[in-house]
Design a protein around this motif. Structure first.
Motif, PDB file in Angstrom:
ATOM      1  N   GLU A 132      -3.252   0.739  -6.963  1.00  0.00           N
ATOM      2  CA  GLU A 132      -1.907   0.634  -6.398  1.00  0.00           C
ATOM      3  C   GLU A 132      -0.854   1.243  -7.322  1.00  0.00           C
ATOM      4  O   GLU A 132       0.072   1.919  -6.860  1.00  0.00           O
ATOM      5  CB  GLU A 132      -1.566  -0.833  -6.095  1.00  0.00           C
ATOM      6  CG  GLU A 132      -2.387  -1.429  -4.978  1.00  0.00           C
ATOM      7  CD  GLU A 132      -3.775  -1.926  -5.420  1.00  0.00           C
ATOM      8  OE1 GLU A 132      -4.096  -1.901  -6.636  1.00  0.00           O
ATOM      9  OE2 GLU A 132      -4.549  -2.320  -4.531  1.00  0.00           O
ATOM     10  N   ALA A 133      -0.997   1.028  -8.638  1.00  0.00           N
ATOM     11  CA  ALA A 133      -0.061   1.636  -9.595  1.00  0.00           C
ATOM     12  C   ALA A 133      -0.191   3.162  -9.563  1.00  0.00           C
ATOM     13  O   ALA A 133       0.817   3.873  -9.638  1.00  0.00           O
ATOM     14  CB  ALA A 133      -0.315   1.092 -11.001  1.00  0.00           C
ATOM     15  N   ALA A 134      -1.415   3.663  -9.439  1.00  0.00           N
ATOM     16  CA  ALA A 134      -1.625   5.106  -9.351  1.00  0.00           C
ATOM     17  C   ALA A 134      -0.992   5.671  -8.082  1.00  0.00           C
ATOM     18  O   ALA A 134      -0.394   6.748  -8.105  1.00  0.00           O
ATOM     19  CB  ALA A 134      -3.119   5.431  -9.384  1.00  0.00           C
ATOM     20  N   LEU A 135      -1.116   4.937  -6.983  1.00  0.00           N
ATOM     21  CA  LEU A 135      -0.507   5.361  -5.723  1.00  0.00           C
ATOM     22  C   LEU A 135       1.000   5.547  -5.890  1.00  0.00           C
ATOM     23  O   LEU A 135       1.558   6.583  -5.508  1.00  0.00           O
ATOM     24  CB  LEU A 135      -0.796   4.316  -4.642  1.00  0.00           C
ATOM     25  CG  LEU A 135      -0.186   4.577  -3.275  1.00  0.00           C
ATOM     26  CD1 LEU A 135      -1.059   5.545  -2.507  1.00  0.00           C
ATOM     27  CD2 LEU A 135      -0.034   3.274  -2.510  1.00  0.00           C
ATOM     28  N   ILE A 136       1.649   4.571  -6.479  1.00  0.00           N
ATOM     29  CA  ILE A 136       3.105   4.642  -6.687  1.00  0.00           C
ATOM     30  C   ILE A 136       3.456   5.775  -7.638  1.00  0.00           C
ATOM     31  O   ILE A 136       4.349   6.584  -7.362  1.00  0.00           O
ATOM     32  CB  ILE A 136       3.625   3.280  -7.190  1.00  0.00           C
ATOM     33  CG1 ILE A 136       3.462   2.228  -6.084  1.00  0.00           C
ATOM     34  CG2 ILE A 136       5.074   3.380  -7.657  1.00  0.00           C
ATOM     35  CD1 ILE A 136       3.653   0.789  -6.549  1.00  0.00           C
ATOM     36  N   ALA A 187      -6.176   7.705  -5.705  1.00  0.00           N
ATOM     37  CA  ALA A 187      -5.301   6.999  -4.761  1.00  0.00           C
ATOM     38  C   ALA A 187      -4.678   8.041  -3.847  1.00  0.00           C
ATOM     39  O   ALA A 187      -4.219   9.082  -4.311  1.00  0.00           O
ATOM     40  CB  ALA A 187      -4.212   6.240  -5.515  1.00  0.00           C
ATOM     41  N   ARG A 188      -4.671   7.776  -2.534  1.00  0.00           N
ATOM     42  CA  ARG A 188      -4.091   8.696  -1.548  1.00  0.00           C
ATOM     43  C   ARG A 188      -3.142   7.917  -0.641  1.00  0.00           C
ATOM     44  O   ARG A 188      -3.466   6.831  -0.177  1.00  0.00           O
ATOM     45  CB  ARG A 188      -5.166   9.347  -0.687  1.00  0.00           C
ATOM     46  CG  ARG A 188      -6.042  10.345  -1.426  1.00  0.00           C
ATOM     47  CD  ARG A 188      -5.265  11.636  -1.665  1.00  0.00           C
ATOM     48  NE  ARG A 188      -6.081  12.702  -2.172  1.00  0.00           N
ATOM     49  CZ  ARG A 188      -6.196  13.017  -3.455  1.00  0.00           C
ATOM     50  NH1 ARG A 188      -5.576  12.302  -4.354  1.00  0.00           N
ATOM     51  NH2 ARG A 188      -6.936  14.034  -3.832  1.00  0.00           N
ATOM     52  N   LEU A 247      -3.355  14.667   1.435  1.00  0.00           N
ATOM     53  CA  LEU A 247      -2.426  13.558   1.299  1.00  0.00           C
ATOM     54  C   LEU A 247      -1.824  13.562  -0.092  1.00  0.00           C
ATOM     55  O   LEU A 247      -2.403  14.120  -1.035  1.00  0.00           O
ATOM     56  CB  LEU A 247      -3.165  12.229   1.518  1.00  0.00           C
ATOM     57  CG  LEU A 247      -3.869  12.068   2.860  1.00  0.00           C
ATOM     58  CD1 LEU A 247      -4.683  10.782   2.869  1.00  0.00           C
ATOM     59  CD2 LEU A 247      -2.860  12.085   3.987  1.00  0.00           C
ATOM     60  N   VAL A 248      -0.688  12.931  -0.231  1.00  0.00           N
ATOM     61  CA  VAL A 248      -0.076  12.735  -1.538  1.00  0.00           C
ATOM     62  C   VAL A 248      -0.983  11.810  -2.341  1.00  0.00           C
ATOM     63  O   VAL A 248      -1.499  10.829  -1.812  1.00  0.00           O
ATOM     64  CB  VAL A 248       1.327  12.107  -1.374  1.00  0.00           C
ATOM     65  CG1 VAL A 248       1.902  11.682  -2.717  1.00  0.00           C
ATOM     66  CG2 VAL A 248       2.260  13.073  -0.645  1.00  0.00           C
ATOM     67  N   GLY A 249      -1.195  12.121  -3.610  1.00  0.00           N
ATOM     68  CA  GLY A 249      -1.985  11.235  -4.453  1.00  0.00           C
ATOM     69  C   GLY A 249      -2.760  11.969  -5.510  1.00  0.00           C
ATOM     70  O   GLY A 249      -2.716  13.193  -5.598  1.00  0.00           O
ATOM     71  N   GLY A 250      -3.475  11.195  -6.325  1.00  0.00           N
ATOM     72  CA  GLY A 250      -4.248  11.799  -7.400  1.00  0.00           C
ATOM     73  C   GLY A 250      -5.108  10.787  -8.122  1.00  0.00           C
ATOM     74  O   GLY A 250      -5.368   9.691  -7.627  1.00  0.00           O
TER      75      GLY A 250
END
Length: 134
Positions: free
Chosen positions: A45-49, A5-6, A33-36
């Motif tokens: 979506e949960a991973a993004l948050i 997720a980014r 970008l922020v993410g992983g």
């Protein structure tokens, strides 16, 4: 397939980039970008948050999917799939680098992003231009 997720945090015609630490296996010393990783059993979506909270202390509250990117076959990780979201509203105030995954952070315009030396994915520039119309 490995999912990631980014988040493209968007504010006042700028996007937030973070510089990956030199010890990272993928794209070390590159602006990204922020993410992983999306963990087993976790939605994208949960991973993004979760990743935004862990990396920059922000909780995305308004976001939408904008792109899916794959790694080029020659990357050594051809089964990676990046789910990219535009984040236009968040809780937590200003972003703050947390942990040791990144060494720098900055807000840039899409034009600045396309000229940055060491951007992780050249495709980001086109996505930024489509998102930011200021």
């Amino acid at each position: 397939m490995t999912d990631f997720a980014r988040a493209i945090f968007v504010r006042d015609g700028h996007v937030l980039l973070v510089k990956r630490a030199p010890h990272k296996a993928w794209y070390p010393n590159r602006w990204d970008l922020v993410g992983g990783h999306v963990e087993p059993g976790e939605s994208v979506e949960a991973a993004l948050i979760r990743e935004a909270q862990e990396e920059v202390g922000l909780t995305p509250v308004r976001f939408h999917w904008v792109a899916e990117l794959s790694e080029p076959p020659e990357s050594g990780n051809p089964h990676a799939r990046y789910h990219v979201y535009s984040v236009t509203e968040w809780d937590g105030g200003e972003p703050t680098l947390l942990g040791d995954e990144h060494t720098a952070m900055r807000w840039v315009t899409p034009a600045e992003a396309s000229t940055l030396e060491g951007i992780a994915r050249p495709e980001y520039s086109q996505v930024f231009r489509e998102l930011v119309t200021v």
